[in-house]
Design a protein around this motif. Structure first.
Motif, PDB file in Angstrom:
ATOM      1  N   UNK A 125       0.814  -1.226   0.000  1.00 12.08           N
ATOM      2  CA  UNK A 125       0.000   0.000   0.000  1.00 12.08           C
ATOM      3  C   UNK A 125       0.843   1.270   0.000  1.00 12.08           C
ATOM      4  N   UNK A 126       2.150   1.124   0.242  1.00 13.20           N
ATOM      5  CA  UNK A 126       3.016   2.306   0.303  1.00 13.20           C
ATOM      6  C   UNK A 126       3.593   2.653  -1.068  1.00 13.20           C
ATOM      7  N   UNK A 127       4.140   1.649  -1.780  1.00 12.41           N
ATOM      8  CA  UNK A 127       4.802   1.942  -3.060  1.00 12.41           C
ATOM      9  C   UNK A 127       4.190   1.191  -4.232  1.00 12.41           C
ATOM     10  N   UNK A 128       3.139   0.407  -3.969  1.00 11.47           N
ATOM     11  CA  UNK A 128       2.405  -0.322  -5.001  1.00 11.47           C
ATOM     12  C   UNK A 128       3.192  -1.457  -5.641  1.00 11.47           C
ATOM     13  N   UNK A 129       4.309  -1.842  -5.035  1.00 13.03           N
ATOM     14  CA  UNK A 129       5.076  -2.967  -5.553  1.00 13.03           C
ATOM     15  C   UNK A 129       4.309  -4.269  -5.286  1.00 13.03           C
ATOM     16  N   UNK A 130       4.445  -5.210  -6.211  1.00  7.25           N
ATOM     17  CA  UNK A 130       3.828  -6.526  -6.021  1.00  7.25           C
ATOM     18  C   UNK A 130       4.845  -7.495  -5.424  1.00  7.25           C
ATOM     19  N   UNK A 131       6.030  -6.979  -5.200  1.00 11.09           N
ATOM     20  CA  UNK A 131       7.127  -7.776  -4.683  1.00 11.09           C
ATOM     21  C   UNK A 131       7.048  -7.796  -3.148  1.00 11.09           C
ATOM     22  N   UNK A 132       6.133  -8.629  -2.636  1.00 13.75           N
ATOM     23  CA  UNK A 132       5.888  -8.641  -1.200  1.00 13.75           C
ATOM     24  C   UNK A 132       6.002 -10.057  -0.653  1.00 13.75           C
ATOM     25  N   UNK A 133       6.182 -10.156   0.627  1.00 15.54           N
ATOM     26  CA  UNK A 133       6.252 -11.479   1.246  1.00 15.54           C
ATOM     27  C   UNK A 133       5.492 -11.475   2.566  1.00 15.54           C
ATOM     28  N   UNK A 147       5.465  -7.881   4.228  1.00 14.20           N
ATOM     29  CA  UNK A 147       6.518  -6.887   4.125  1.00 14.20           C
ATOM     30  C   UNK A 147       6.787  -6.652   2.655  1.00 14.20           C
ATOM     31  N   UNK A 148       7.064  -5.429   2.322  1.00 12.63           N
ATOM     32  CA  UNK A 148       7.390  -5.098   0.944  1.00 12.63           C
ATOM     33  C   UNK A 148       8.889  -5.305   0.759  1.00 12.63           C
ATOM     34  N   UNK A 149       9.267  -6.057  -0.254  1.00  8.52           N
ATOM     35  CA  UNK A 149      10.682  -6.328  -0.488  1.00  8.52           C
ATOM     36  C   UNK A 149      11.356  -5.095  -1.104  1.00  8.52           C
ATOM     37  N   UNK A 150      10.586  -4.315  -1.857  1.00 10.52           N
ATOM     38  CA  UNK A 150      11.151  -3.129  -2.505  1.00 10.52           C
ATOM     39  C   UNK A 150      11.358  -1.948  -1.555  1.00 10.52           C
ATOM     40  N   UNK A 151      10.294  -1.547  -0.854  1.00 10.19           N
ATOM     41  CA  UNK A 151      10.464  -0.371   0.020  1.00 10.19           C
ATOM     42  C   UNK A 151      10.715  -0.780   1.476  1.00 10.19           C
ATOM     43  N   UNK A 152      10.662  -2.076   1.754  1.00  6.66           N
ATOM     44  CA  UNK A 152      10.986  -2.651   3.062  1.00  6.66           C
ATOM     45  C   UNK A 152       9.999  -2.295   4.168  1.00  6.66           C
ATOM     46  N   UNK A 153       8.899  -1.700   3.809  1.00 10.26           N
ATOM     47  CA  UNK A 153       7.897  -1.346   4.815  1.00 10.26           C
ATOM     48  C   UNK A 153       7.015  -2.560   5.105  1.00 10.26           C
TER      49      UNK A 153
END
Ligand SMILES: [Zn+2]
Length: 167
Positions: free
Chosen positions: A130-138, A153-159
């Motif tokens: 929800x922060x950076x719209x990346x689909x790269x999450x775990x 957790x978002x792998x891209x923005x680490x949030x």
């Protein structure tokens, strides 16, 4: 004998009042946005309000019912009844687009797809950050801040973020 309060109440006004009630865990979305509020009907001189919990055993539901009662006691006296129905079970499809947008703005990933669609495509869909719209999450944990959410957790923005689980 119909009370004056019931006679003055309209469905429109009642929906407006109920739209002020939100999920205690997610104050930005109303019970209408979430699809928890199913029906509002007038039967004789009583209003019947039917709600469906998003998650059976979700402690928030008792609070939501208490909030509805506190509000309607004032507006309708005893000329109403709150009914809880578990069938059909709540699905994320009942959540409005507006509700999903508000969840995302609040930092909670809205549900991606209904369980039916999950089965269709096999693998579970990973929520979008929800922060950076990346689909790269775990997924970090099956349970987030409440049982109704999972922690990702978002792998891209680490949030880290909460994901509103599909049912
Ligand atoms: Zn991100």
């Amino acid at each position: 004998m119909p009370s004056g309060k019931t006679a003055q109440m309209t469905k429109e006004k009642l929906l407006e009042l109920l739209s002020t009630i939100s999920d205690p865990e997610i104050p930005v979305v109303s019970i209408i946005d979430l699809g928890i509020l199913r029906t509002v009907v007038q039967m004789d001189d009583q209003w019947i309000i039917t709600i469906t919990p998003t998650y059976s055993g979700c402690p928030a539901m008792n609070m939501i019912e208490a909030q509805i009662k506190a509000l309607l006691d004032q507006e309708l006296g005893d000329a109403y009844e709150v009914r809880t129905t578990l069938h059909p079970a709540w699905t994320t499809d009942w959540m409005s687009e507006d509700g999903k947008r508000k969840l995302k703005e609040y930092g909670i990933a809205p549900p991606e797809a209904s369980p039916h669609q999950h089965k269709l495509f096999g693998a579970p869909v990973l929520p979008q950050c929800p922060h950076c719209e990346s689909k790269n999450t775990e997924r970090i944990s099956e349970y987030g801040s409440t049982a109704c959410k999972a922690m990702y957790r978002c792998i891209d923005c680490r949030e880290p973020f909460d994901y509103f689980k599909c049912h």
